[in-house]
Write a protein that holds these residues in place. Sequence first.
Motif, PDB file in Angstrom:
ATOM      1  N   GLU A 100       0.863  -1.169   0.000  1.00  0.00           N
ATOM      2  CA  GLU A 100       0.000   0.000   0.000  1.00  0.00           C
ATOM      3  C   GLU A 100       0.905   1.226   0.000  1.00  0.00           C
ATOM      4  OE1 GLU A 100      -2.303  -0.360   3.546  1.00  0.00           O
ATOM      5  OE2 GLU A 100      -0.584  -0.130   4.896  1.00  0.00           O
ATOM      6  N   SER A 101       0.406   2.345  -0.511  1.00  0.00           N
ATOM      7  CA  SER A 101       1.274   3.523  -0.617  1.00  0.00           C
ATOM      8  C   SER A 101       0.458   4.790  -0.815  1.00  0.00           C
ATOM      9  CB  SER A 101       2.234   3.363  -1.806  1.00  0.00           C
ATOM     10  OG  SER A 101       1.534   3.558  -3.035  1.00  0.00           O
ATOM     11  N   SER A 102       1.147   5.913  -0.812  1.00  0.00           N
ATOM     12  CA  SER A 102       0.517   7.206  -1.100  1.00  0.00           C
ATOM     13  C   SER A 102      -0.034   7.246  -2.517  1.00  0.00           C
ATOM     14  CB  SER A 102       1.541   8.337  -0.938  1.00  0.00           C
ATOM     15  OG  SER A 102       2.101   8.330   0.346  1.00  0.00           O
ATOM     16  N   TRP A 103       0.502   6.404  -3.397  1.00  0.00           N
ATOM     17  CA  TRP A 103       0.091   6.390  -4.808  1.00  0.00           C
ATOM     18  C   TRP A 103      -1.006   5.358  -5.077  1.00  0.00           C
ATOM     19  CZ3 TRP A 103       5.101   6.479  -3.008  1.00  0.00           C
ATOM     20  CH2 TRP A 103       5.831   7.639  -3.270  1.00  0.00           C
ATOM     21  N   GLY A 104      -1.316   4.526  -4.077  1.00  0.00           N
ATOM     22  CA  GLY A 104      -2.325   3.491  -4.254  1.00  0.00           C
ATOM     23  C   GLY A 104      -1.798   2.123  -3.841  1.00  0.00           C
ATOM     24  N   LYS A 105      -2.639   1.106  -3.963  1.00  0.00           N
ATOM     25  CA  LYS A 105      -2.273  -0.256  -3.589  1.00  0.00           C
ATOM     26  C   LYS A 105      -1.907  -1.067  -4.827  1.00  0.00           C
ATOM     27  CE  LYS A 105      -5.342  -0.359   0.442  1.00  0.00           C
ATOM     28  NZ  LYS A 105      -6.475  -1.057   1.103  1.00  0.00           N
ATOM     29  N   GLY A 106      -1.215  -2.182  -4.617  1.00  0.00           N
ATOM     30  CA  GLY A 106      -0.888  -3.024  -5.758  1.00  0.00           C
ATOM     31  C   GLY A 106      -0.067  -4.239  -5.363  1.00  0.00           C
ATOM     32  N   GLU A 107       0.358  -4.992  -6.365  1.00  0.00           N
ATOM     33  CA  GLU A 107       1.153  -6.200  -6.163  1.00  0.00           C
ATOM     34  C   GLU A 107       2.171  -6.300  -7.288  1.00  0.00           C
ATOM     35  OE1 GLU A 107      -0.708 -10.080  -4.886  1.00  0.00           O
ATOM     36  OE2 GLU A 107      -0.056 -10.602  -6.933  1.00  0.00           O
ATOM     37  N   ILE A 108       3.440  -6.516  -6.925  1.00  0.00           N
ATOM     38  CA  ILE A 108       4.468  -6.706  -7.948  1.00  0.00           C
ATOM     39  C   ILE A 108       5.112  -8.071  -7.773  1.00  0.00           C
ATOM     40  CG2 ILE A 108       4.975  -4.266  -8.349  1.00  0.00           C
ATOM     41  CD1 ILE A 108       7.405  -4.524  -6.533  1.00  0.00           C
ATOM     42  N   SER A 109       5.496  -8.681  -8.889  1.00  0.00           N
ATOM     43  CA  SER A 109       6.197  -9.958  -8.888  1.00  0.00           C
ATOM     44  C   SER A 109       7.581  -9.753  -9.489  1.00  0.00           C
ATOM     45  CB  SER A 109       5.431 -10.994  -9.711  1.00  0.00           C
ATOM     46  OG  SER A 109       4.175 -11.247  -9.129  1.00  0.00           O
ATOM     47  N   SER A 110       8.573 -10.458  -8.940  1.00  0.00           N
ATOM     48  CA  SER A 110       9.936 -10.288  -9.437  1.00  0.00           C
ATOM     49  C   SER A 110      10.727 -11.570  -9.264  1.00  0.00           C
ATOM     50  CB  SER A 110      10.631  -9.155  -8.676  1.00  0.00           C
ATOM     51  OG  SER A 110      11.993  -9.073  -9.020  1.00  0.00           O
ATOM     52  N   CYS A 111      11.712 -11.774 -10.148  1.00  0.00           N
ATOM     53  CA  CYS A 111      12.602 -12.933 -10.021  1.00  0.00           C
ATOM     54  C   CYS A 111      13.779 -12.626  -9.104  1.00  0.00           C
ATOM     55  CB  CYS A 111      13.092 -13.388 -11.392  1.00  0.00           C
ATOM     56  SG  CYS A 111      14.076 -12.167 -12.248  1.00  0.00           S
ATOM     57  N   LEU A 112      13.826 -11.415  -8.537  1.00  0.00           N
ATOM     58  CA  LEU A 112      14.843 -11.113  -7.540  1.00  0.00           C
ATOM     59  C   LEU A 112      14.474 -11.832  -6.251  1.00  0.00           C
ATOM     60  CD1 LEU A 112      15.269  -8.747  -9.604  1.00  0.00           C
ATOM     61  CD2 LEU A 112      16.095  -7.420  -7.658  1.00  0.00           C
ATOM     62  N   ILE A 113      15.460 -12.399  -5.575  1.00  0.00           N
ATOM     63  CA  ILE A 113      15.152 -13.160  -4.361  1.00  0.00           C
ATOM     64  C   ILE A 113      15.741 -12.477  -3.131  1.00  0.00           C
ATOM     65  CG2 ILE A 113      14.965 -15.329  -5.617  1.00  0.00           C
ATOM     66  CD1 ILE A 113      17.729 -16.088  -4.502  1.00  0.00           C
ATOM     67  N   GLY A 114      15.151 -12.747  -1.972  1.00  0.00           N
ATOM     68  CA  GLY A 114      15.677 -12.249  -0.712  1.00  0.00           C
ATOM     69  C   GLY A 114      14.876 -11.111  -0.119  1.00  0.00           C
ATOM     70  N   TYR A 115      14.846 -11.117   1.201  1.00  0.00           N
ATOM     71  CA  TYR A 115      14.143 -10.085   1.965  1.00  0.00           C
ATOM     72  C   TYR A 115      14.680  -8.697   1.621  1.00  0.00           C
ATOM     73  CZ  TYR A 115      12.481  -7.705   6.213  1.00  0.00           C
ATOM     74  OH  TYR A 115      11.892  -6.842   7.100  1.00  0.00           O
ATOM     75  N   PHE A 116      16.014  -8.578   1.541  1.00  0.00           N
ATOM     76  CA  PHE A 116      16.626  -7.276   1.267  1.00  0.00           C
ATOM     77  C   PHE A 116      16.266  -6.759  -0.122  1.00  0.00           C
ATOM     78  CE2 PHE A 116      19.689 -10.546   0.168  1.00  0.00           C
ATOM     79  CZ  PHE A 116      20.160 -10.159  -1.076  1.00  0.00           C
ATOM     80  N   ASN A 117      16.030  -7.697  -1.066  1.00  0.00           N
ATOM     81  CA  ASN A 117      15.642  -7.252  -2.403  1.00  0.00           C
ATOM     82  C   ASN A 117      14.203  -6.744  -2.441  1.00  0.00           C
ATOM     83  OD1 ASN A 117      17.774  -7.229  -4.254  1.00  0.00           O
ATOM     84  ND2 ASN A 117      17.762  -9.454  -4.425  1.00  0.00           N
ATOM     85  N   VAL A 118      13.386  -7.148  -1.466  1.00  0.00           N
ATOM     86  CA  VAL A 118      12.053  -6.564  -1.351  1.00  0.00           C
ATOM     87  C   VAL A 118      12.206  -5.067  -1.050  1.00  0.00           C
ATOM     88  CG1 VAL A 118       9.888  -6.535  -0.030  1.00  0.00           C
ATOM     89  CG2 VAL A 118      10.986  -8.718  -0.608  1.00  0.00           C
ATOM     90  N   THR A 119      13.105  -4.743  -0.129  1.00  0.00           N
ATOM     91  CA  THR A 119      13.388  -3.334   0.184  1.00  0.00           C
ATOM     92  C   THR A 119      13.932  -2.609  -1.036  1.00  0.00           C
ATOM     93  OG1 THR A 119      13.842  -3.863   2.504  1.00  0.00           O
ATOM     94  CG2 THR A 119      14.704  -1.774   1.680  1.00  0.00           C
ATOM     95  N   ASN A 120      14.893  -3.239  -1.739  1.00  0.00           N
ATOM     96  CA  ASN A 120      15.470  -2.613  -2.937  1.00  0.00           C
ATOM     97  C   ASN A 120      14.403  -2.336  -3.997  1.00  0.00           C
ATOM     98  OD1 ASN A 120      18.046  -2.726  -1.810  1.00  0.00           O
ATOM     99  ND2 ASN A 120      18.537  -4.678  -2.765  1.00  0.00           N
ATOM    100  N   LEU A 121      13.510  -3.293  -4.183  1.00  0.00           N
ATOM    101  CA  LEU A 121      12.427  -3.129  -5.167  1.00  0.00           C
ATOM    102  C   LEU A 121      11.493  -1.983  -4.775  1.00  0.00           C
ATOM    103  CD1 LEU A 121      11.686  -6.888  -5.832  1.00  0.00           C
ATOM    104  CD2 LEU A 121      12.075  -5.217  -7.657  1.00  0.00           C
ATOM    105  N   LEU A 122      11.141  -1.905  -3.495  1.00  0.00           N
ATOM    106  CA  LEU A 122      10.217  -0.864  -3.046  1.00  0.00           C
ATOM    107  C   LEU A 122      10.862   0.523  -3.063  1.00  0.00           C
ATOM    108  CD1 LEU A 122       8.259  -2.593  -0.130  1.00  0.00           C
ATOM    109  CD2 LEU A 122       7.576  -2.280  -2.512  1.00  0.00           C
ATOM    110  N   LEU A 123      12.156   0.608  -2.747  1.00  0.00           N
ATOM    111  CA  LEU A 123      12.863   1.899  -2.848  1.00  0.00           C
ATOM    112  C   LEU A 123      12.881   2.375  -4.299  1.00  0.00           C
ATOM    113  CD1 LEU A 123      15.831   1.184  -0.408  1.00  0.00           C
ATOM    114  CD2 LEU A 123      14.133   2.986  -0.103  1.00  0.00           C
ATOM    115  N   SER A 124      13.132   1.437  -5.222  1.00  0.00           N
ATOM    116  CA  SER A 124      13.153   1.763  -6.654  1.00  0.00           C
ATOM    117  C   SER A 124      11.755   2.157  -7.132  1.00  0.00           C
ATOM    118  CB  SER A 124      13.662   0.573  -7.466  1.00  0.00           C
ATOM    119  OG  SER A 124      14.902   0.120  -6.981  1.00  0.00           O
ATOM    120  N   LEU A 125      10.759   1.414  -6.684  1.00  0.00           N
ATOM    121  CA  LEU A 125       9.372   1.705  -7.046  1.00  0.00           C
ATOM    122  C   LEU A 125       8.967   3.092  -6.569  1.00  0.00           C
ATOM    123  CD1 LEU A 125       6.622   0.691  -8.184  1.00  0.00           C
ATOM    124  CD2 LEU A 125       6.154  -0.247  -5.907  1.00  0.00           C
TER     125      LEU A 125
END
Length: 497
Positions: free
Chosen positions: A293-318
């Motif tokens: 969820e975010s200031s821009w709305g809700k959603g779901e993304i899928s990625s072949c990147l693995i790992g908890y830390f890459n979830v953070t990396n993906l969300l920072l990039s998003l």
Amino acid sequence: MNKTSLKYLLSPWIKNVPNKYILNLNMDSRNLNKGDLFIAVPGIKKDGRNFIFEAIYKKVSTILYETEKKEIHGIFKYINNILIIYFFKLSEKISMIASRFYKEPGKKLKIIGVTGTNGKTTIIQLINQWSTILGNKIATMGTLGNGVYNFLKPSKNTTSSAIFIHSFLSMALEKQAKLVTMEVSSHGLIQNRVKDVPFHIAIFSNLTQDHLDYHMNMKQYESAKWLLFSTHKVKKIILNADDQYGKIWLKKLLDFYTISVTIKNSEQRKYSTKWINATDIKYYNHSVRITFESSWGKGEISSCLIGYFNVTNLLLSLACLLELGYNLSDLIRTSKKITPVHGRMETFFRIKKPTFIIDYAHTPDALQKTLDAIYLHYRKYIWCIFGCGGERDQKKRPIMGAIAEKMSDKVILTNDNPRNEKEIKIIQDILSGCKNKKKILIIPNRKKAIYYAYLKSKHNHIILIAGKGHEEQQIIKNRDIKYSDKKTVLNLLENKI
């Protein structure tokens, strides 16, 4: 060719400068040419002021000479008709001088800077990939190289010199790129390399132990990173608000335009202008699915990147791309197209053969998070092959040894970049943190260590090769030896041994 008036170039700091023209800025006496402005300042290994006679011999236009005496700032003299100008605290002003020389290119671009101990390269490359997939041209500077994305030239440092940075920004304009991404190291901040770069967005990933050979302690290391957000030109700030330093900085930046990114603690949003928070994370063998969820709305993304830390990396990039004006639905739709970053949790597998994972992890925190990610996704027998760099932070070696021993089934200690340190001394330092030495093997030759793990492992095992990631050379003594973990792995998997 860029031709600039010396009088204009130095007018903010020195008056009555002789009206000369310079063709180029240069801090390296080995590459000087006629007509250059030689900037003579102290360096980490060598002092440029010791090479002014070499500069005179090469007939540079002018020499700017750093002085520690404020009273002689602006005084000039001639030696063999070469103008020499004394400049107080010159090192701090190089970025501004370079910006003026290249006609302030940063003002015509949107520049994204990323700092932190781990994740800088991944975040930069995720932004680059996502932006390119959506049809935009982007230029980038960092560990994997400098240039227009997908056409990179090798880089020597994470953050290049102040002169090169503004030269690069000028090139990016000529190539008609509107967005530039840049890794910002603590060394680069301390040494004022990005002092006059106008960042549209600055991103903080995390702060954990590293570079203590340079910064001495974590307090000084934190102070270096904080410079980007406290003393530099930054319009908007995106922080990993799960990080212990990110939480503190978010509260210190209440009056600034901040965006908090969280997985664990959505309460941090109350301190920020905008926010994004993961509400559910599903891990699979070779992928992850993130509901947010975010200031821009809700959603779901899928990625072949693995790992908890890459979830953070993906969300920072998003968060960065959303703040740049990209459409949320477009980003969600294209998230599946993003591929792993070279040398960052890069996975290689073949039928009936062990799975290899290559990662740049070379700090205690990065190694722990990498091994955590492998267990989280695979829950299989783990081999861990790694070493530590010579002539770098020695305190982290036993810590990394303890982490590898605790979180792996089998550990092979090998060479990273030993430089001029004795290989066995580095390995013994790592080994001093280990208790169960029976599960640890020592094979200094990196290629042989990987071969051994491959030959002794089973098809359902995971072999992590940590520390060098994308690098294609090993530094042994003063020599750069051609070597690549990735090529070694591919040769094994394709039976080219």
